[in-house]
Design an enzyme around this catalytic site. Structure first.
Site: not given
Length: 179
Positions: A48, A102-103, A106, A134, A155, A162, A168
């Site tokens: 990601g 990191e993308d 959460d 998040k 989401f 993805d 992506r």
């Protein structure tokens, strides 16, 4: 595009590319100040974070060492609750300042696992930079050092994120459309 369809789900535009790029530019300035004359190791978490990493490294524009690692804790639209090591960090981290890229964060489960592992391997300091965060979904005691954008628990896909491996490559970020 205002809407996209991936597999059986429809998504609507949530965060346009320019807002993402502005957040990355601001983050890069903070990171440059914080690393000063150290020799940091940047670790991009695949799959990601590839777009975020590429854009951030261009903004940092320096002689930094970059490597990649891959962990998984998701299937479909939800977390499995356990971390699978697919491609661990292979560079020696002993006595280094390590920046995890990191993308999205959460639940925090994956990054907490990786950060603890790097500390056990002797990293002097481990910092966490995430494009998206998040906070309402957090399930552990983890606070990222650098956050591009805080978002609700929707989401999302695009910009490296993805839905079962699709979506992506979009430059914008889309959220799952309410059913």
């Amino acid at each position: 595009m205002d809407r996209i369809r991936l597999w059986d789900k429809e998504f609507e535009l949530f965060i346009p590319e320019q807002k993402i790029q502005n957040a990355i530019a601001e983050m890069a300035q903070r990171i440059k100040t914080d690393i000063a004359d150290s020799n940091p190791l940047f670790v991009s978490i695949l799959n990601g974070a590839f777009m975020f990493t590429s854009d951030l490294m261009r903004e940092l524009n320096g002689p930094y060492e970059l490597t990649f690692a891959r962990y998984s804790s998701y299937r479909g639209t939800s977390t499995t609750g356990s971390v699978q090591e697919i491609m661990p960090v292979k560079v020696d981290v002993k006595d280094r300042m390590v920046f995890l890229l990191e993308d999205i964060i959460d639940t925090g489960t994956t990054m907490q696992y990786v950060m603890n592992k790097l500390r056990e391997q002797g990293a002097r300091e481990v910092r966490l930079a995430t494009m998206l965060y998040k906070p309402e979904a957090m399930r552990c005691n983890l606070v990222p050092d650098y956050v591009g954008l805080e978002i609700p628990t929707d989401f999302i896909v695009g910009y490296g994120l993805d839905y079962d491996e699709l979506g992506r490559a979009y430059r914008d970020i889309y959220k799952l459309k309410s059913e």
